[in-house]
Design a protein around this motif. Structure first.
Motif, short mmCIF file in Angstrom:
data_model
loop_
_atom_site.label_atom_id
_atom_site.label_comp_id
_atom_site.label_asym_id
_atom_site.label_seq_id
_atom_site.Cartn_x
_atom_site.Cartn_y
_atom_site.Cartn_z
N LYS A 4 1.46 1.24 -9.89
CA LYS A 4 2.26 0.50 -8.90
C LYS A 4 1.95 0.97 -7.49
CE LYS A 4 6.05 -0.72 -11.86
NZ LYS A 4 7.47 -0.84 -12.01
N LYS A 5 1.12 2.00 -7.37
CA LYS A 5 0.72 2.52 -6.06
C LYS A 5 -0.56 1.82 -5.62
CE LYS A 5 3.42 6.29 -5.55
NZ LYS A 5 4.22 6.57 -4.41
N PHE A 6 -0.69 1.63 -4.31
CA PHE A 6 -1.94 1.08 -3.81
C PHE A 6 -2.75 2.20 -3.15
CE2 PHE A 6 1.56 -0.34 -1.03
CZ PHE A 6 1.29 0.38 0.12
N SER A 7 -4.00 1.92 -2.87
CA SER A 7 -4.95 2.92 -2.41
C SER A 7 -4.67 3.39 -0.98
CB SER A 7 -6.37 2.36 -2.49
OG SER A 7 -6.53 1.35 -1.52
N ILE A 8 -5.34 4.48 -0.62
CA ILE A 8 -5.26 5.00 0.75
C ILE A 8 -5.84 3.97 1.73
CG2 ILE A 8 -6.09 6.82 2.31
CD1 ILE A 8 -4.03 7.87 0.38
N GLY A 9 -6.91 3.29 1.33
CA GLY A 9 -7.49 2.25 2.18
C GLY A 9 -6.49 1.14 2.49
N SER A 10 -5.75 0.74 1.49
CA SER A 10 -4.71 -0.27 1.70
C SER A 10 -3.60 0.28 2.59
CB SER A 10 -4.13 -0.72 0.36
OG SER A 10 -5.09 -1.46 -0.36
N SER A 11 -3.29 1.55 2.41
CA SER A 11 -2.28 2.20 3.25
C SER A 11 -2.71 2.19 4.72
CB SER A 11 -2.04 3.63 2.77
OG SER A 11 -1.02 4.24 3.51
N LEU A 12 -4.00 2.39 4.96
CA LEU A 12 -4.52 2.34 6.33
C LEU A 12 -4.42 0.94 6.92
CD1 LEU A 12 -7.62 4.70 6.05
CD2 LEU A 12 -5.46 5.15 7.22
N LEU A 13 -4.69 -0.08 6.10
CA LEU A 13 -4.52 -1.47 6.58
C LEU A 13 -3.07 -1.74 6.96
CD1 LEU A 13 -6.73 -3.45 4.02
CD2 LEU A 13 -7.15 -3.18 6.47
N ILE A 14 -2.15 -1.24 6.16
CA ILE A 14 -0.73 -1.45 6.43
C ILE A 14 -0.32 -0.69 7.70
CG2 ILE A 14 1.60 -1.06 5.53
CD1 ILE A 14 0.33 -1.58 2.71
N THR A 15 -0.89 0.48 7.91
CA THR A 15 -0.64 1.24 9.15
C THR A 15 -1.14 0.45 10.36
OG1 THR A 15 -0.78 3.33 7.96
CG2 THR A 15 -1.05 3.42 10.36
N ILE A 98 3.35 4.69 3.88
CA ILE A 98 3.51 6.06 3.36
C ILE A 98 3.90 6.05 1.88
CG2 ILE A 98 4.96 8.13 3.54
CD1 ILE A 98 5.09 7.48 6.62
N ILE A 99 4.82 5.19 1.51
CA ILE A 99 5.31 5.13 0.13
C ILE A 99 4.23 4.62 -0.82
CG2 ILE A 99 6.99 4.00 -1.40
CD1 ILE A 99 8.93 4.05 1.02
N ARG A 100 3.43 3.66 -0.35
CA ARG A 100 2.30 3.10 -1.11
C ARG A 100 2.72 2.43 -2.42
NH1 ARG A 100 -1.42 7.73 -2.16
NH2 ARG A 100 -2.58 6.13 -3.27
N ASN A 101 3.86 1.79 -2.42
CA ASN A 101 4.37 1.14 -3.62
C ASN A 101 4.23 -0.37 -3.47
OD1 ASN A 101 6.72 -0.26 -5.11
ND2 ASN A 101 6.58 1.75 -6.11
N LYS A 102 3.65 -1.02 -4.48
CA LYS A 102 3.41 -2.47 -4.41
C LYS A 102 4.71 -3.25 -4.30
CE LYS A 102 -0.96 -2.39 -6.90
NZ LYS A 102 -1.67 -2.79 -8.11
N ALA A 103 5.75 -2.83 -5.02
CA ALA A 103 7.03 -3.54 -4.96
C ALA A 103 7.61 -3.49 -3.55
CB ALA A 103 8.01 -2.95 -5.97
N VAL A 104 7.47 -2.34 -2.89
CA VAL A 104 7.96 -2.21 -1.52
C VAL A 104 7.16 -3.13 -0.59
CG1 VAL A 104 8.24 -0.60 0.43
CG2 VAL A 104 8.82 0.14 -1.89
N LEU A 105 5.85 -3.21 -0.81
CA LEU A 105 5.01 -4.10 -0.01
C LEU A 105 5.42 -5.56 -0.21
CD1 LEU A 105 2.68 -4.62 1.92
CD2 LEU A 105 1.11 -4.49 -0.04
N TYR A 106 5.67 -5.95 -1.47
CA TYR A 106 6.15 -7.31 -1.72
C TYR A 106 7.47 -7.57 -1.00
CZ TYR A 106 2.75 -8.62 -5.33
OH TYR A 106 1.60 -8.97 -5.99
N GLY A 107 8.36 -6.59 -1.01
CA GLY A 107 9.64 -6.73 -0.31
C GLY A 107 9.45 -6.90 1.19
N LEU A 108 8.54 -6.10 1.78
CA LEU A 108 8.27 -6.19 3.21
C LEU A 108 7.70 -7.56 3.56
CD1 LEU A 108 8.06 -4.82 6.01
CD2 LEU A 108 5.77 -4.06 5.33
N ILE A 109 6.75 -8.04 2.76
CA ILE A 109 6.15 -9.35 3.02
C ILE A 109 7.21 -10.44 2.92
CG2 ILE A 109 4.54 -11.06 2.08
CD1 ILE A 109 2.66 -8.64 1.45
#
Length: 188
Positions: A4-15, A98-109
């Motif tokens: 359920k975690k996404f990669s560091i690269g994805s985390s950088l895109l979100i940053t 920071i959390i890198r959780n897909k569910a959190v990303l879906y919630g943010l979107i």
């Protein structure tokens, strides 16, 4: 089992997305230009998330003749709290990175999508209110109208052009950066 975690690269895109959301607050989000033979250079209302700029006093003086209410920051309470919403969005986006959780990303979107739709509705409602609540005792009688959020409109001898500001393009780019990790990590 899928992570359920996404990669560091994805985390950088979100940053990067969080940075773009923050930068958007320093640029106009929307603009309306008014052009007429007596104003070939145009008059503008420029909307930032926390203030209005442009030749608002001149526009209000002209709109008085058709019975339109005055534009002003006091008529847009959103300008008093929209800056805080942007700060909150930056913080939530950074937390998502920071959390890198897909569910959190879906919630943010989902939150950003709902907020964007509410913002579009709010702007349309304001334009509707200004264009249809005309004073019946105004010096110049015109039919009620609704200026478009994006596009051109003709009112008397004025042509108006409504367009998105650079800040909105930063927001759209930030939103796309949030979608990329979902596509990139669909097989993880």
């Amino acid at each position: 089992m899928k992570s359920k975690k996404f990669s560091i690269g994805s985390s950088l895109l979100i940053t990067c997305s969080a940075i773009l959301f923050g930068v958007s607050a320093f640029f106009p989000w929307w603009k309306m230009g008014f052009y007429a033979p007596q104003y070939p250079e145009g008059l503008n209302i420029i909307v930032y998330p926390t203030k209005l700029e442009g030749q608002i006093d001149i526009i209000n003086g002209l709109n008085h003749y058709i019975g339109m209410a005055n534009f002003g920051e006091k008529n847009f309470p959103e300008l008093s709290y929209l800056g805080y919403i942007v700060i909150g969005l930056v913080v939530l986006t950074l937390l998502t990175a920071i959390i890198r959780n897909k569910a959190v990303l879906y919630g943010l979107i989902s939150l950003i999508t709902i907020g964007g739709l509410l913002g579009i509705y709010d702007l349309h409602h304001a334009l509707y209110k200004y264009g249809t609540n005309l004073d019946p005792h105004a010096a110049i009688k015109i039919k009620p109208f609704v200026p478009p959020i994006i596009g051109q409109n003709q009112v008397a001898n004025f042509t108006t052009h409504s367009l998105l500001g650079l800040g909105t393009y930063f927001i759209l780019a930030a939103f796309v950066l949030l979608l990329i990790p979902l596509w990139k990590e669909r097989k993880r």
